[in-house]
Design an enzyme around this catalytic site. Structure first.
Site, PDB file in Angstrom:
ATOM      1  N   ARG A 190       0.813  -1.214   0.000  1.00  0.00           N
ATOM      2  CA  ARG A 190       0.000   0.000   0.000  1.00  0.00           C
ATOM      3  C   ARG A 190       0.848   1.265   0.000  1.00  0.00           C
ATOM      4  NH1 ARG A 190      -4.880  -0.890   4.433  1.00  0.00           N
ATOM      5  NH2 ARG A 190      -6.110  -2.363   3.194  1.00  0.00           N
TER       6      ARG A 190
ATOM      7  N   GLU B 220      -2.717  -9.081  -4.594  1.00  0.00           N
ATOM      8  CA  GLU B 220      -4.091  -9.544  -4.797  1.00  0.00           C
ATOM      9  C   GLU B 220      -4.138 -11.005  -5.215  1.00  0.00           C
ATOM     10  OE1 GLU B 220      -6.888  -8.292  -4.017  1.00  0.00           O
ATOM     11  OE2 GLU B 220      -6.209  -6.306  -3.416  1.00  0.00           O
TER      12      GLU B 220
ATOM     13  N   GLY C 167      -0.242 -22.679  -1.086  1.00  0.00           N
ATOM     14  CA  GLY C 167      -1.338 -23.492  -1.595  1.00  0.00           C
ATOM     15  C   GLY C 167      -1.961 -22.936  -2.863  1.00  0.00           C
TER      16      GLY C 167
ATOM     17  N   TYR D  36     -13.125  -9.589  -9.466  1.00  0.00           N
ATOM     18  CA  TYR D  36     -12.725  -8.913  -8.228  1.00  0.00           C
ATOM     19  C   TYR D  36     -11.298  -8.378  -8.322  1.00  0.00           C
ATOM     20  CZ  TYR D  36     -10.703  -8.005  -3.773  1.00  0.00           C
ATOM     21  OH  TYR D  36     -10.005  -7.390  -2.774  1.00  0.00           O
TER      22      TYR D  36
ATOM     23  N   ASP E 251     -15.197  -7.676  -1.832  1.00  0.00           N
ATOM     24  CA  ASP E 251     -14.746  -8.970  -1.323  1.00  0.00           C
ATOM     25  C   ASP E 251     -15.621  -9.357  -0.133  1.00  0.00           C
ATOM     26  OD1 ASP E 251     -13.892  -7.371   0.779  1.00  0.00           O
ATOM     27  OD2 ASP E 251     -11.798  -8.027   0.716  1.00  0.00           O
TER      28      ASP E 251
END
Length: 230
Positions: free
Chosen positions: A25, A43, A87, A126, A144
């Site tokens: 950010r 993201e 994962g 998204y 989200d």
């Protein structure tokens, strides 16, 4: 209920004071947007993974591959090894595929619109909205799970998920501000993560509780409702 512009103003005021300091950010109210590469990388990593789990992986990836060109040139096996433990390995394969398209076909520049972003490997609605708003300041509707919870409670949308997703997204879209769209998207995410939590929401600390319909009705913790599986 107060007007929707006031909702955004109160939320942004809260975000200016309480924003989470995350490595991808820029500070609230900054005159520059976040790095599109960093936003995209974060993201993709955050898909179905918690912020706390992502932070160390993000730091290692940025240290090793600080630009999309460097990532695009990385051997597949090196990236897959660095991803180990996060994962959902299809994300890592899509990450490499997307990096190579951006590096080799787009001269290393991520496109700024949702439509263009969605043409890239591994970027769905998204993720495209999040990158567009946060990295380019576009007026994109970023929804989200955290945002769904905040909006469902504030507007008291009682229809259960997943059927209520369209109504929640439409309500979220009506509240978009004209400016600071990236900050606004992240403010909603942070409010859902820190205050408007799934269990025991901290309504006393919420900047928009005064006109939250679910808070007034006393059923904030029960929303959003979910369809029970048979």
């Amino acid at each position: 209920m107060r007007n929707q512009g006031d909702f955004a103003a109160r939320l942004l005021g809260w975000y200016d004071a309480h924003a989470r300091a995350l490595p991808w950010r820029v500070p609230p109210g900054s005159d520059r947007c976040a790095d599109p590469y960093a936003v995209w990388l974060s993201e993709v990593m955050l898909q179905q993974t918690t912020v706390s789990a992502v932070i160390p992986y993000f730091a290692r990836f940025m240290a090793r591959w600080p630009t999309v060109h460097r990532l695009a040139d990385a051997p597949d096996e090196a990236v897959m090894a660095a991803w180990a433990g996060l994962g959902y390995y299809a994300r890592a394969r899509n990450l490499l595929a997307c990096a190579r398209v951006v590096s080799r076909e787009l001269d290393g520049r991520f496109p700024g619109t949702e439509a263009e972003l969605r043409r890239l490997p591994g970027i769905g609605p998204y993720t495209a909205a999040a990158i567009s708003a946060i990295a380019f300041g576009a007026r994109a509707n970023v929804v989200d799970g955290n945002v769904e919870r905040v909006i469902a409670r504030h507007a008291r949308i009682t229809a259960p998920l997943p059927g209520a997703k369209r109504a929640i997204a439409a309500e979220a879209g009506r509240r978009l501000p004209a400016a600071r769209c990236g900050d606004y998207a992240q403010a909603l995410m942070d409010l859902g993560a820190l205050v408007c939590t799934p269990a025991a929401p901290r309504c006393g600390a919420c900047p928009v509780a005064a006109d939250c319909a679910a808070h007034a009705a006393g059923d904030a913790a029960a929303l959003p409702a979910r369809t029970r599986k048979p």
